[in-house]
Scaffold this active site. Structure first.
Site, PDB file in Angstrom:
ATOM      1  CG  HIS A   1      -0.468   0.251   2.512  1.00  0.00           C
ATOM      2  ND1 HIS A   1      -0.176  -0.744   3.420  1.00  0.00           N
ATOM      3  CD2 HIS A   1      -0.178   1.418   3.146  1.00  0.00           C
ATOM      4  CE1 HIS A   1       0.249  -0.210   4.544  1.00  0.00           C
ATOM      5  NE2 HIS A   1       0.263   1.103   4.403  1.00  0.00           N
TER       6      HIS A   1
ATOM      7  CG  ASP B   1       0.391  -4.109   2.823  1.00  0.00           C
ATOM      8  OD1 ASP B   1       0.904  -3.604   1.808  1.00  0.00           O
ATOM      9  OD2 ASP B   1      -0.333  -3.473   3.600  1.00  0.00           O
TER      10      ASP B   1
ATOM     11  CB  SER C   1       2.675   1.727   6.425  1.00  0.00           C
ATOM     12  OG  SER C   1       1.429   1.803   7.049  1.00  0.00           O
TER      13      SER C   1
END
Length: 713
Positions: free
Chosen positions: A86, A222, A648
């Site tokens: 992402h 991810d 992240s």
């Protein structure tokens, strides 16, 4: 970009105690003094110097900020950089087309020549930091107005930046901490030639979609991979075919040993923002006014985008990143409302502030701190309605391109019309590039409907605070009709019409353009502050600074670490299971398996479809060297590290500094964690590095990428 939010129990704030082992986002320069002994007890085998060193290579040299909003890590001596899917989403979408849809189908470069450069992508290396609190606070005094204080501080900051930028070689950032009670400077080096090496298909990298977002158990791959390039001497350089892979000072070895309950876990990264000092009034304002408006506004924009994205794959690619970002924060804000309300966080904070107010009004403290709490509470009571209004308006301009683009482009075009031919020729390339970029991810039918829907919502819900005259006038009629008429007349309705204007610019045309008038009024409304509002904000800023100072002085709040603000931090904890969950097939609820992933499979579903090859390989137990000792393929795992958005893509490291996973999410039970931390509920959700390697090697057949990395078996 993913904001990972963490939560804490109410009792922690009622009775201040020493910081829990897994709480805190710590400065690397203080690790030896504040944390090293505690980390050693938990399983760290590195020295403080091996984590942060100015003179020798250390872990910090392998950690980069990725494109200003995420974290990534160097994983080979040839410049490979690993981050979340992402985090690379926008770049992958940009490089994709209907014919070559890398977002949907995945991609792995067979060699360096196949690696692809997005238009704008950079990584930032951290060089060093230092404390300049005494220097900066030495140029201000208590008699200054907030404006004078800010001016003096900014002048000193400019000096510090110039002294440390190495003649332009480095980027220097001076940041306030503890609400302006301390200041530190950070020196960075940016590399702008960053190229896509590979990404799994979206059905792996985003498996579970919005349904599983912020939820556990998760089964998401991810991750994505890029490569950093430099000139032949290893220095930052603009993109060139002559550039070579960067040889970083340090890259992370990758462990295949896996993790078990209570294993030490350390995360380094760039957490975006926490508000652990936020007053009770601020929490109440967010829960009752700002966040509900944010949720409603975001959902309004998402619904329109989704309609068009579902109908056309080209439109889907154009808006994939914007939709994903909007959806992420939409669910996040609703989770914040639920968590903060359920656990009575505002009430807890109010209890602490009552104790502080009692301390503040003791004779020796009253002159400095006596009015702090009342000033803060007065600010929030008088800005609640504005916070709701502003959230509706912010979601309008964030989801509706027509809300801000006409003003941002229009101001430049107005200046262009007023110049002579020579000056226009100088301005033309920059303006043309700006126009091309502004319409690169733009679909007019979608944009018209988003604008009409958002104007309707804003005119209805923002009216109690007050609307700009343009919106009041539009509200007398039909919003869809207004948008149709306005776009028909406006040069901003398409890229071609703006470019045509550049060929024959006329003064007065932009100022009269209906979309420019609307956009300008919306942005003016968002930015406008009355004298009373400015006075309220000045009083709040000073009082909030004094509240934090007083809470630390009185020991009513014992937090030793500063709030996150996109500067490099370290958090540490352990692999930590949640209570048993029948939805998870794992033996211990601290990891998930590929078996569990296959059980979620729904053929043709946008969120839970998956490549049949994965189903077949799982059935055959074709896991290679990446299999866990229990015979299954682990996909995700849990730790109790303290992180938030910006983390992240952060590396999860074992006690030896070896990569064991990538942080990518938090659990919904811990949604209030940027305000108050709960060691019982908070979890960080990570991709198991073995699953990452399995996808690259076994599923994608890109073993040459694995061969570049330092694998520890």
């Amino acid at each position: 970009m993913k904001k990972i939010i963490l939560f804490i129990t109410v009792s922690l704030m009622l009775v201040p105690a020493s910081v829990k082992a897994n709480e805190g986002m710590w400065f690397l320069m203080f690790i030896e003094r504040l944390n090293h002994r505690d980390m050693q007890k938990m399983g760290l085998q590195l020295t403080a110097e091996e984590i942060y060193s100015i003179n020798n290579h250390s872990l910090k040299d392998a950690i980069v900020q990725f494109n200003g909003g995420c974290t990534a890590e160097m994983v080979s001596k040839e410049g490979l950089v690993l981050t979340n899917h992402h985090c690379g989403y926008d770049a992958i979408a940009e490089l994709s087309s209907e014919e070559r849809n890398y977002l949907k189908n995945g991609f792995w470069a067979a060699n360096r020549k196949e690696e692809m450069k997005p238009k704008s992508l950079y990584v930032r290396f951290f060089v060093r930091m230092d404390d300049v609190s005494k220097r900066i606070l030495g140029v201000v005094n208590d008699n200054m107005s907030e404006a004078d204080r800010e001016k003096a501080i900014n002048q000193e900051i400019a000096k510090i930046q110039k002294e440390n930028d190495g003649g332009g070689k480095y980027t220097v950032s001076v940041r306030p901490f503890f609400q302006g009670n301390e200041y530190y400077y950070f020196v960075y080096q940016d590399y702008k030639d960053v190229r896509l090496v590979g990404t799994p298909p979206e059905s792996v990298g985003k498996f579970g979609g919005d349904t599983d977002n912020w939820e556990w158990p998760r089964h998401t791959g991810d991750f994505s991979m890029f490569r950093v390039y430099a000139d032949k001497d290893g220095n930052p350089a603009e993109y060139s075919p002559e550039n070579v892979p960067l040889q970083p000072k340090h890259h992370l070895p990758v462990s295949l040993k896996g993790v078990q309950e209570n294993d030490f876990a350390m995360i380094l990264g760039y957490p975006g923002r926490t508000n652990r000092w936020m007053p009770a009034g601020g929490i109440d304002q967010n829960v009752k006014f700002a966040y509900p408006a944010w949720v409603e506004g975001a959902k309004t924009g998402m619904d329109v985008m989704k309609k068009y994205m579902s109908e056309d794959e080209k439109v889907n690619l154009l808006y994939a990143s914007k939709y994903a970002s909007t959806a992420n924060y939409w669910k996040n804000r609703q989770g914040m409302i639920d968590a903060l309300s359920k656990f009575g966080t505002a009430k807890t904070k109010a209890g602490q502030e009552a104790k502080f107010d009692k301390w503040a009004n003791q004779k020796e403290n009253k002159a400095k701190y006596g009015n702090v709490v009342s000033t803060i509470n007065n600010f929030y009571s008088k800005t609640n309605e504005k916070s709701s209004h502003d959230s509706y308006l912010q979601q309008l301009v964030r989801t509706a391109t027509y809300g801000v683009l006409p003003m941002s482009l229009g101001n430049g075009l107005i200046a262009y019309t007023k110049e002579n031919a020579t000056k226009r020729a100088e301005m033309l390339p920059r303006l043309t590039e700006g126009i091309e970029d502004s319409y690169a991810e733009f679909y007019a039918p979608l944009e018209k409907d988003v604008l009409a829907a958002q104007l309707n919502l804003y005119a209805t819900k923002g009216a109690p605070y007050g609307l700009p005259a343009t919106v009041k006038e539009i509200a007398k009629g039909d919003f869809k009709k207004y948008v149709a008429d306005a776009t028909e007349k406006s040069i901003f309705s398409s890229k071609n019409r703006v470019l045509e204007f550049l060929k024959n610019p006329k003064e007065g045309v932009i100022e009269a353009d209906p979309l420019y008038v609307l956009s300008s009024d919306l942005m003016k409304q968002l930015r406008n502050k009355t004298d009373d509002q400015k006075q309220l904000e000045d009083g709040f800023a000073k009082s909030f600074r004094l509240l934090v100072e007083g809470l630390r002085e009185s020991k009513l709040n014992t937090i030793q670490y500063p709030d996150a603000n996109s500067t490099l931090r370290l958090s540490y904890g352990k692999v930590n299971a949640l209570p048993a969950d029948k939805r998870n097939d794992a033996k211990i609820n601290n990891y998930t398996t590929m078996d569990g992933m296959v059980k979620k499979y729904k053929k043709g579903d946008d969120e839970f479809d998956m490549p049949t090859k994965i189903i077949e390989m799982n059935k055959a137990r074709d896991y290679g060297q990446y299999v866990d000792k229990d015979g299954s393929m682990h996909v995700n795992f849990l730790t109790d590290n303290d992180i938030t958005g910006g983390n992240s893509g952060s590396p999860v490291l074992n006690g030896k500094g070896e990569l064991i996973g990538l942080a990518f999410d938090g659990n919904i039970e811990a949604m209030a964690g940027d305000v108050i931390f709960d060691p019982k509920l908070q979890r960080t959700i990570n991709v198991d590095i073995r699953y990452v390697l399995w996808v690259i090697d076994k599923y994608s057949g890109a073993k040459h990428i694995i061969d570049e990395m330092t694998i520890v078996k």
